[in-house]
Design an enzyme around this catalytic site. Sequence first.
Site, PDB file in Angstrom:
ATOM      1  N   SER A  18       0.825  -1.212   0.000  1.00 14.16           N
ATOM      2  CA  SER A  18       0.000   0.000   0.000  1.00 14.16           C
ATOM      3  C   SER A  18       0.862   1.266   0.000  1.00 14.16           C
ATOM      4  O   SER A  18       2.028   1.249   0.421  1.00 14.16           O
ATOM      5  CB  SER A  18      -0.910   0.015   1.226  1.00 14.16           C
ATOM      6  OG  SER A  18      -1.649  -1.178   1.308  1.00 14.16           O
TER       7      SER A  18
HETATM    8  N1  SAM Z   1      -0.435  -4.070   4.012  1.00 17.98           N
HETATM    9  C1  SAM Z   1       0.197  -4.824   2.967  1.00 17.98           C
HETATM   10  C2  SAM Z   1       1.640  -4.424   2.793  1.00 17.98           C
HETATM   11  O1  SAM Z   1       2.154  -3.618   3.595  1.00 17.98           O
HETATM   12  O2  SAM Z   1       2.283  -4.932   1.864  1.00 17.98           O
HETATM   13  C3  SAM Z   1      -0.528  -4.669   1.668  1.00 17.98           C
HETATM   14  C4  SAM Z   1      -1.720  -5.519   1.577  1.00 17.98           C
HETATM   15  S1  SAM Z   1      -2.378  -5.636  -0.042  1.00 17.98           S
HETATM   16  C5  SAM Z   1      -3.007  -4.040  -0.352  1.00 17.98           C
HETATM   17  C6  SAM Z   1      -3.830  -6.586   0.329  1.00 17.98           C
HETATM   18  C7  SAM Z   1      -3.547  -8.042   0.623  1.00 17.98           C
HETATM   19  O3  SAM Z   1      -4.766  -8.652   1.054  1.00 17.98           O
HETATM   20  C8  SAM Z   1      -3.102  -8.853  -0.596  1.00 17.98           C
HETATM   21  O4  SAM Z   1      -1.874  -9.445  -0.334  1.00 17.98           O
HETATM   22  C9  SAM Z   1      -4.206  -9.886  -0.777  1.00 17.98           C
HETATM   23  O5  SAM Z   1      -3.758 -11.131  -1.246  1.00 17.98           O
HETATM   24  C10 SAM Z   1      -4.760  -9.987   0.624  1.00 17.98           C
HETATM   25  N2  SAM Z   1      -6.110 -10.538   0.717  1.00 17.98           N
HETATM   26  C11 SAM Z   1      -7.171 -10.355  -0.096  1.00 17.98           C
HETATM   27  N3  SAM Z   1      -8.231 -11.049   0.360  1.00 17.98           N
HETATM   28  C12 SAM Z   1      -7.830 -11.681   1.491  1.00 17.98           C
HETATM   29  C13 SAM Z   1      -8.460 -12.532   2.430  1.00 17.98           C
HETATM   30  N4  SAM Z   1      -9.734 -12.899   2.334  1.00 17.98           N
HETATM   31  N5  SAM Z   1      -7.734 -12.987   3.473  1.00 17.98           N
HETATM   32  C14 SAM Z   1      -6.441 -12.644   3.629  1.00 17.98           C
HETATM   33  N6  SAM Z   1      -5.776 -11.824   2.779  1.00 17.98           N
HETATM   34  C15 SAM Z   1      -6.472 -11.352   1.728  1.00 17.98           C
END
Ligand code: SAM
Length: 217
Positions: A61
Amino acid sequence: MKFEDQRKIMIRSQIEARGIHTKKILDVLFKVKRHLFVPIENRHLSYNDSPLSIGKGQTISQPYIVALMMDLIDIQPEDKILEIGTGSGYQTALIAELALEVYTVERIGVLSEEAKQILTEMGYENIFYKISDGSQGWKKGFPQCNEFNKIIVSAAAPEIPRSLLKQLCVGGMLIIPTGNRFYQELLVVEREEKGYVQKNHGGCAFVPLIGKEGWKF
Ligand code: SAM
């Protein structure tokens, strides 16, 4: 320019300039080396004012949104925090610096494993990892934990997952982007003795939360 200098500029021009002045947040943004969480081909962009690709269609993000989410839920040293969407592990590291324990859930196995490797090499011992559907929270995870002081969801849901509300302790806060696939509102929900109080902190755009209590695909 050295990464350290780029981090200083990031904090001044992206975080403080937008009104976040909480010292402990600024301190951890300086301490944690964001470039270590960015794939080598994008590393030179690590301190840009934007999200970046981390592979598998996912992103690390934008630094400001990471700082804003942590600031809004006022992380305390004794907090147990549930993070949904480990991604690169960057935000996990920041939270681990500020809280007692972080329970982090990621649905894509390879991202969770890569994040765990970096975070372990960095010496964090207060992080617990799980590969599963985080829209249902920390169900049956190890170690057992049914209640969290704060829950950070860093993927966007069509509505607030009921399982997450249930796993919030009284006095706890959940932060989650909710809306459609392209635009969401950043909501903070506080659990009170007799219910939940919700505040809207404006527009944002996240990758989708895919799961039973998120988007179905
Ligand atoms: N905060 C993270 C970082 O610092 O890199 C970025 C997160 S990224 C915007 C969102 C993440 O949520 C992705 O890696 C995605 O695979 C995960 N995601 C989506 N749906 C999910 C779920 N149901 N359970 C767990 N993770 C999930």
